[in-house]
Design a protein around this motif. Sequence first.
Motif, mmCIF file in Angstrom:
data_model
loop_
_atom_site.group_PDB
_atom_site.id
_atom_site.type_symbol
_atom_site.label_atom_id
_atom_site.label_comp_id
_atom_site.label_asym_id
_atom_site.label_seq_id
_atom_site.Cartn_x
_atom_site.Cartn_y
_atom_site.Cartn_z
ATOM 1 N N HIS A 1 25.225 22.836 22.591
ATOM 2 C CA HIS A 1 26.379 23.374 21.843
ATOM 3 C C HIS A 1 26.968 22.273 20.984
ATOM 4 N N ASP B 1 29.195 15.515 25.162
ATOM 5 C CA ASP B 1 29.444 16.950 25.364
ATOM 6 C C ASP B 1 29.834 17.585 24.054
ATOM 7 N N ASP B 2 28.914 18.069 23.229
ATOM 8 C CA ASP B 2 27.515 18.101 23.604
ATOM 9 C C ASP B 2 26.661 17.741 22.390
ATOM 10 N N GLU C 1 31.230 27.173 22.822
ATOM 11 C CA GLU C 1 30.960 26.980 24.250
ATOM 12 C C GLU C 1 32.250 26.685 24.984
ATOM 13 N N GLU C 2 33.053 25.781 24.421
ATOM 14 C CA GLU C 2 34.299 25.379 25.090
ATOM 15 C C GLU C 2 35.351 26.490 25.037
ATOM 16 N N ASP D 1 23.278 20.306 28.148
ATOM 17 C CA ASP D 1 24.719 20.135 27.991
ATOM 18 C C ASP D 1 25.155 18.945 28.851
ATOM 19 N N ILE D 2 25.619 17.885 28.173
ATOM 20 C CA ILE D 2 26.034 16.649 28.864
ATOM 21 C C ILE D 2 24.784 15.976 29.442
HETATM 22 ZN ZN LIG Z 1 29.478 21.110 27.228
#
Ligand SMILES: [Zn+2]
Length: 479
Positions: free
Chosen positions: A138, A158-159, A190-191, A218-219
Amino acid sequence: MHRSLLIALLAANFCLVSAQTPRRPTPARNRAIANIIREIDARNIEATIRKLVSFGTRNTLSEQNDPKRGIGAARDWLYAEFLKVAEQSNGRMTVEKQSYEQQKAQRVPQPTIITNIVATLKGSQPEATNRIYVVSGHYDSMCNTPIDAKCDAPGANDDASGTAAVLEMARVMVKNEFDATIVFMAVAGEEQSLLGSTYFAEQAKQKNWNIDAMFTNDIIGNTLGGNGVRDRGTVRVFSEGVPSNETPAEATIRRSVGGENDSPSRQLARFIKETADSFVPQLKVMLVYRRDRYGRGGDHIPFLERGYPAVRFTEVNEEFRHQHQNVRVENGVQFGDLPEFVDFAYVANVARVNAASLAALAWAPARPAGVTLLSVRLSTDTELKWEANKEPDLAGYEIVWRVTTAPVWTNSKAVGNVTSFTMKGMSKDNYFFGVRAIDKDGNRSAVTYPKPQARTQPAASSSSHHKSDLIDHATRRCV
Ligand SMILES: [Zn+2]
């Protein structure tokens, strides 16, 4: 259980272990995957992460029309980068901005356009081109609060890490022709509650797309955890055990046969681990048998909820001072998701595990469909049957098995190009079984875990004294 003890137990219990076939993929296939792994370059990943950070914030609610700052600038830059990749594809890759207007929601104070960048590399085998693998990161970011559109939100780990990995995979993999289709995707929102991925997954479901697997990254870039542990050699792959979209009827069957560790997503995670062990020995896959971390979610979840197998890649030791934090120094401690805390070489290795697994899946035949374990007849043998695959390069099938306490498949047996097989002397009560397809180049599909054969009709034709011995798995009634 200790591995050697397990092997000794297996060998002592039955004589069929010697029939196990070693994994013997052909050199050409090995070379192709090795080339992909070699070409993935940490310097490109670093450049992408730094470029994404340079937009100041990529909050989904930030500026969409400023060419320098905000999510719109990031969106347009990513779109242009994927278009450059597509130029290498001889028309096989198409790139689109998939947009929709998100109405007001908990983390969306006013209607907002959400845009995913979707690059589709079409599979070249007619029988496999409709089978789709999706890999995503994302590109949106946040600081302390997801609705602060103004603060600096570098989102390097992130990310931007996942997004950069996906772009680098696309750049390298576009030079290959795969049987099945691969979608390289950077999503937004995403967030804001997985908005971009939910939109894509819902479109896919409505259009009846055959998404065989989805990976979210992700991360994936921090290797010095808040716990002080530095680990550059392991990545977590999260997979759910009980499918998110399971129906009550399926739950009843699962309870009766012990299928809680054998969802399609769990088979996918095992496939990734096997592939990484073979091709990316510098990065160990740590299988985590849960959908995601405590209290957290990711872009794989909307896919799981719609019945698509999906897993999440994330670093092992997270550092929460560098996630979802306003950039600041407090008591001499730097907070914020800054590029200096990203280990670019590590991100490249995570990208290599993704790419090797995607390549192995997209070159392999489909997972066998309609795999059934005949559970009606009481027998010390195990009878499996399945539907024939359609691919012209299919070589046959393998039965895999493990004792019920083993975390991964431990044994396999090539059974030829057949659609049923009986494992003589091996009771279905003592092992888990699965079936996978293999092609002429040695590409193996992920494993399909069988369903017990449903009783479609009462055993009227069989003699009555046999009838009383049978157990209906769905209801546990003797019938
Ligand atoms: Zn993330």
